[in-house]
Design a protein around this motif. Structure first.
Motif, PDB file in Angstrom:
ATOM      1  N   LYS B  33      25.328  32.947  42.462  1.00 20.16           N
ATOM      2  CA  LYS B  33      26.297  33.200  41.385  1.00 20.16           C
ATOM      3  C   LYS B  33      25.713  34.060  40.266  1.00 20.16           C
ATOM      4  O   LYS B  33      24.502  34.186  40.137  1.00 20.16           O
ATOM      5  CB  LYS B  33      26.756  31.871  40.771  1.00 20.16           C
ATOM      6  CG  LYS B  33      27.454  30.936  41.743  1.00 20.16           C
ATOM      7  CD  LYS B  33      28.855  31.437  42.089  1.00 20.16           C
ATOM      8  CE  LYS B  33      29.568  30.457  43.006  1.00 20.16           C
ATOM      9  NZ  LYS B  33      30.550  31.086  43.852  1.00 20.16           N
ATOM     10  N   LYS B 287      33.759  43.789  38.892  1.00 16.94           N
ATOM     11  CA  LYS B 287      34.354  42.509  38.498  1.00 16.94           C
ATOM     12  C   LYS B 287      33.397  41.742  37.576  1.00 16.94           C
ATOM     13  O   LYS B 287      33.804  41.182  36.561  1.00 16.94           O
ATOM     14  CB  LYS B 287      34.669  41.693  39.752  1.00 16.94           C
ATOM     15  CG  LYS B 287      34.756  40.179  39.580  1.00 16.94           C
ATOM     16  CD  LYS B 287      36.087  39.754  38.964  1.00 16.94           C
ATOM     17  CE  LYS B 287      36.269  38.246  38.962  1.00 16.94           C
ATOM     18  NZ  LYS B 287      35.385  37.515  38.067  1.00 16.94           N
ATOM     19  N   HIS B 292      37.396  41.451  35.365  1.00 14.92           N
ATOM     20  CA  HIS B 292      38.711  41.590  36.004  1.00 14.92           C
ATOM     21  C   HIS B 292      38.546  41.869  37.488  1.00 14.92           C
ATOM     22  O   HIS B 292      37.704  42.669  37.875  1.00 14.92           O
ATOM     23  CB  HIS B 292      39.497  42.744  35.387  1.00 14.92           C
ATOM     24  CG  HIS B 292      39.565  42.688  33.901  1.00 14.92           C
ATOM     25  ND1 HIS B 292      39.547  43.804  33.114  1.00 14.92           N
ATOM     26  CD2 HIS B 292      39.623  41.638  33.057  1.00 14.92           C
ATOM     27  CE1 HIS B 292      39.600  43.448  31.832  1.00 14.92           C
ATOM     28  NE2 HIS B 292      39.642  42.137  31.785  1.00 14.92           N
ATOM     29  N   TYR B 293      39.387  41.243  38.302  1.00  8.79           N
ATOM     30  CA  TYR B 293      39.423  41.601  39.716  1.00  8.79           C
ATOM     31  C   TYR B 293      39.885  43.044  39.842  1.00  8.79           C
ATOM     32  O   TYR B 293      40.775  43.492  39.132  1.00  8.79           O
ATOM     33  CB  TYR B 293      40.356  40.667  40.481  1.00  8.79           C
ATOM     34  CG  TYR B 293      39.745  39.320  40.757  1.00  8.79           C
ATOM     35  CD1 TYR B 293      38.599  39.209  41.539  1.00  8.79           C
ATOM     36  CD2 TYR B 293      40.306  38.163  40.251  1.00  8.79           C
ATOM     37  CE1 TYR B 293      38.034  37.979  41.805  1.00  8.79           C
ATOM     38  CE2 TYR B 293      39.747  36.917  40.516  1.00  8.79           C
ATOM     39  CZ  TYR B 293      38.610  36.838  41.294  1.00  8.79           C
ATOM     40  OH  TYR B 293      38.069  35.615  41.549  1.00  8.79           O
ATOM     41  N   GLN B 294      39.257  43.760  40.775  1.00  6.24           N
ATOM     42  CA  GLN B 294      39.474  45.201  40.885  1.00  6.24           C
ATOM     43  C   GLN B 294      40.453  45.551  41.994  1.00  6.24           C
ATOM     44  O   GLN B 294      40.757  44.725  42.848  1.00  6.24           O
ATOM     45  CB  GLN B 294      38.132  45.893  41.170  1.00  6.24           C
ATOM     46  CG  GLN B 294      37.083  45.639  40.116  1.00  6.24           C
ATOM     47  CD  GLN B 294      37.443  46.292  38.792  1.00  6.24           C
ATOM     48  OE1 GLN B 294      37.712  47.478  38.743  1.00  6.24           O
ATOM     49  NE2 GLN B 294      37.463  45.510  37.730  1.00  6.24           N
ATOM     50  N   SER B 295      40.898  46.789  41.974  1.00  6.00           N
ATOM     51  CA  SER B 295      41.761  47.306  43.028  1.00  6.00           C
ATOM     52  C   SER B 295      40.986  48.320  43.868  1.00  6.00           C
ATOM     53  O   SER B 295      40.314  49.178  43.317  1.00  6.00           O
ATOM     54  CB  SER B 295      42.976  47.987  42.411  1.00  6.00           C
ATOM     55  OG  SER B 295      43.642  48.723  43.410  1.00  6.00           O
ATOM     56  N   PRO B 296      41.094  48.235  45.201  1.00  4.31           N
ATOM     57  CA  PRO B 296      40.406  49.228  46.042  1.00  4.31           C
ATOM     58  C   PRO B 296      40.887  50.647  45.755  1.00  4.31           C
ATOM     59  O   PRO B 296      40.167  51.610  46.020  1.00  4.31           O
ATOM     60  CB  PRO B 296      40.765  48.820  47.470  1.00  4.31           C
ATOM     61  CG  PRO B 296      41.447  47.512  47.384  1.00  4.31           C
ATOM     62  CD  PRO B 296      41.820  47.234  45.969  1.00  4.31           C
ATOM     63  N   HIS B 297      42.098  50.766  45.174  1.00  2.00           N
ATOM     64  CA  HIS B 297      42.633  52.105  44.886  1.00  2.00           C
ATOM     65  C   HIS B 297      41.783  52.854  43.868  1.00  2.00           C
ATOM     66  O   HIS B 297      41.855  54.068  43.764  1.00  2.00           O
ATOM     67  CB  HIS B 297      44.052  52.004  44.318  1.00  2.00           C
ATOM     68  CG  HIS B 297      45.040  51.514  45.313  1.00  2.00           C
ATOM     69  ND1 HIS B 297      45.150  52.042  46.572  1.00  2.00           N
ATOM     70  CD2 HIS B 297      45.958  50.530  45.252  1.00  2.00           C
ATOM     71  CE1 HIS B 297      46.099  51.414  47.234  1.00  2.00           C
ATOM     72  NE2 HIS B 297      46.600  50.481  46.457  1.00  2.00           N
ATOM     73  N   ASP B 298      41.010  52.104  43.065  1.00  2.00           N
ATOM     74  CA  ASP B 298      40.248  52.746  41.995  1.00  2.00           C
ATOM     75  C   ASP B 298      38.876  53.235  42.457  1.00  2.00           C
ATOM     76  O   ASP B 298      38.078  53.690  41.647  1.00  2.00           O
ATOM     77  CB  ASP B 298      40.073  51.767  40.826  1.00  2.00           C
ATOM     78  CG  ASP B 298      41.403  51.418  40.178  1.00  2.00           C
ATOM     79  OD1 ASP B 298      42.335  52.216  40.349  1.00  2.00           O
ATOM     80  OD2 ASP B 298      41.498  50.381  39.517  1.00  2.00           O
TER      81      ASP B 298
END
Lengths: 284, 302
Positions: B33, B287, B292-298
């Protein structure tokens, strides 16, 4: 003489077409009106949310590319399955504190609402799409297209009708979604997941978590792979949190009162993008 | 020919598949962790051989990949560069030019990758070509057909010949464990490759499934450990194919740490052959950085 041991139902999450327990291993007890213990429920963590969003994202392009007719058929089948299990749903709603007559009414309304949106799947593009007059030799038309992955906060009550009213228009429009079931009425949400799963709805199109709003809402609001949030019966503080964090990746946001659950094609349009195409035409 | 070139494989033990599965299950259950996770992810990123091995590869795509290798995430310049870029021999020159002045190495698959079904002369010629074009590392495939026939001597000789053809370049030997069928075979092939002079042993081409499972990787790590105890020579390890998420990568690092020790936890001795893994690591690091959880689009799609 043998005494039969009754089989109690284990209420789990619905993620990617499967019914896993929460990865966190946590559970909360749900009590009835008289304080009696009804069931233990998974208390989803933000990692369950993450898993659900990954599943929803994976399912989205395939769901959106299914024909509108097929999406309607699948929603209609969900209505059929719900009708067939109406008694079970009514019992569950009563366990969670509703009266017998209002429980039955709620199940009927949920079935009707599914049929309503099933009908709209192959009509809303006709009604809301357009052919636009332009001053050049182009054939110009606009069509609605789904936004993507939507986070859903259904109202606290009614437990079943609220979830159906929040989720059905999104799914009818080709979106996929991750819904956090009402913390006070979660049983019917989990059982509704079984209805969806039996209706040929592809895994991941609807994902249902049970847990606490205060735990799931902040990561949902900041999640960059969620394209929109549909929230019902939210407090001013919750709306502020969603609004602020939606700016991170320009999420579409829709707030509704907890009782605004009537079938409405504009609900489908809330999470649609309008795509306009300029198609060159030969001028004779 | 000296009879010493015939490998005996007397050092290869048989593998207890049940015990292996149990041991791997324990590695998977480790919880890494926060700060440890971030440092493990950064380490994993620095160990990646960023790979593109498709018939449709173009010089443009390779150059794009090279830029990603040097600067994996433009939003976070503190991240390390990856270890190497891995391409086909015909694109080695392109990669070498694009990576001039950086510490990212160029690896090239050779020896009739992925099947290895060509005459030895042609396969050796391919190595010499790739090295002449500027490859720092060569990933060769062994003849699995010969190995499965029991013709270990032929496999040993071809690896030794490839090592010689490499000259200064490092030789990674791909066993293609998905085609070897048993853990015993994986262990024998590992021992054979190390005896024959491999600098690295590598699980798979990425074209056959299953590829780099934690189980075969652990078998190979144990082989490396035994070889090191016996001969004093360190051999590197490269699992490749099928490692798609950051969590799995961290499990592999735990396995290396606890089997071989910290000396192997550097890009010099351990590599990941991967392409999709990179973005997942970048997403996890972002992250941790932003919360924040990320988007693969970025993240760049390559």
């Amino acid at each position: 003489m043998s005494t039969r041991i009754s089989v109690l139902k284990t209420y789990k999450l619905y993620i990617g077409g499967q019914f896993p327990r929460t990865e966190s291993g946590r559970a909360t007890a749900l009590s009835g009106r008289k304080g009696q213990h009804i069931a233990n429920l998974c208390r989803a963590s933000r990692k369950d949310l993450r898993n659900a969003v990954v599943a929803a994202r994976k399912a989205q392009p395939n769901w959106a590319s299914k024909s509108a007719y097929l999406r309607g058929q699948i929603l209609y089948r969900a209505a059929e399955m719900l009708e067939g299990r109406a008694g079970q749903f009514a019992d569950e709603l009563r366990l969670q504190g509703d009266s017998a007559s209002s429980a039955r009414k709620e199940v009927d309304a949920a079935v009707d609402l599914l049929v309503h949106y099933a009908g709209w799947t192959d009509k809303y593009t006709q009604v809301f799409g357009s052919i636009n007059p332009v001053a050049s030799p182009h054939f110009n038309f606009s069509v609605p297209e789904p936004t993507g992955v939507i986070g859903v906060l259904p109202p606290q009550a009614p437990g079943l009708l609220g979830l159906v009213a929040a989720v059905a228009p999104l799914v009818a429009g080709g979106n996929t979604c991750v819904a956090l079931a009402s913390p006070t009425h979660p049983l019917s949400a989990v059982t509704f997941a079984e209805v969806l799963n039996d209706s040929d709805l592809p895994g991941g199109v609807v994902n249902i978590l049970t847990g606490l709003r205060e735990e799931i809402l902040p990561p949902m609001a900041t999640y960059k792979d969620i394209d929109g949030i549909a929230a019902y019966g939210t407090t001013a503080a919750e709306q502020a949190l969603i609004g602020e964090n939606a700016a991170l990746n320009v999420k579409r946001v829709a707030f509704h009162p907890a009782d605004a659950l009537a079938g409405d094609p504009y609900r489908i349009m809330e999470f649609q993008e309008i795509k306009t195409t300029w198609h060159p035409v030969a001028v004779g | 020919m000296a009879e010493t070139s015939t490998p005996t494989l007397i050092h290869s033990p048989t593998i207890d598949a049940v015990g292996l599965a149990e041991r791997v299950a324990r590695f998977k259950a480790r919880s890494i962790k926060t700060a440890s996770k971030v440092s493990a992810l950064r380490l994993a990123l620095s160990m990646i051989d960023l790979t593109t091995l498709e018939g449709k590869d173009t010089p443009g795509k390779v150059r794009q990949l090279c830029r990603k290798a040097v600067c994996p995430d433009p939003a976070d310049s503190s991240l390390p560069h990856v270890a190497a870029v891995c391409v086909y021999p015909s694109l080695v020159r392109v990669a070498k030019d694009a990576l001039k002045g950086t510490k990212v190495r160029v690896a090239s698959v050779a020896t009739s990758f992925p099947s290895g079904q060509a005459v030895l002369g042609a396969r050796l010629e391919e190595i010499r070509y790739a090295v002449a074009e500027g490859a720092d590392e060569i990933d060769m495939v062994i003849s699995r057909g010969k190995f499965l026939c029991g013709d270990f001597a032929a496999v040993y000789d071809e690896i030794a010949a490839c090592k010689e053809a490499c000259g200064e370049a490092h030789l990674k030997v791909i066993l293609e464990t998905g085609e070897l069928h048993t853990y015993d075979n994986v262990r024998r092939a590992s021992d054979l490759a190390m005896e024959a002079g491999a600098d690295f042993i590598k699980t798979s081409t990425g074209k056959v499934s299953p590829a780099a499972t934690p189980e075969v990787t652990l078998v190979m790590l144990q082989a490396i450990q035994d070889f090191h105890v016996r001969t004093g020579r360190m051999v590197g390890m490269k699992p490749a194919g099928g490692i798609r998420d950051a969590k799995t990568a961290v499990t592999f690092l735990v396995m290396v740490r606890e089997t071989l020790g910290p000396a192997w936890l550097t890009p010099e001795w351990f590599r990941f052959g991967a392409s999709t893994l990179t973005n997942d690591i970048l997403m996890q690091l972002a992250k941790q950085r932003t919360g924040h959880y990320q988007s693969p689009h970025d993240f760049t799609n390559d």
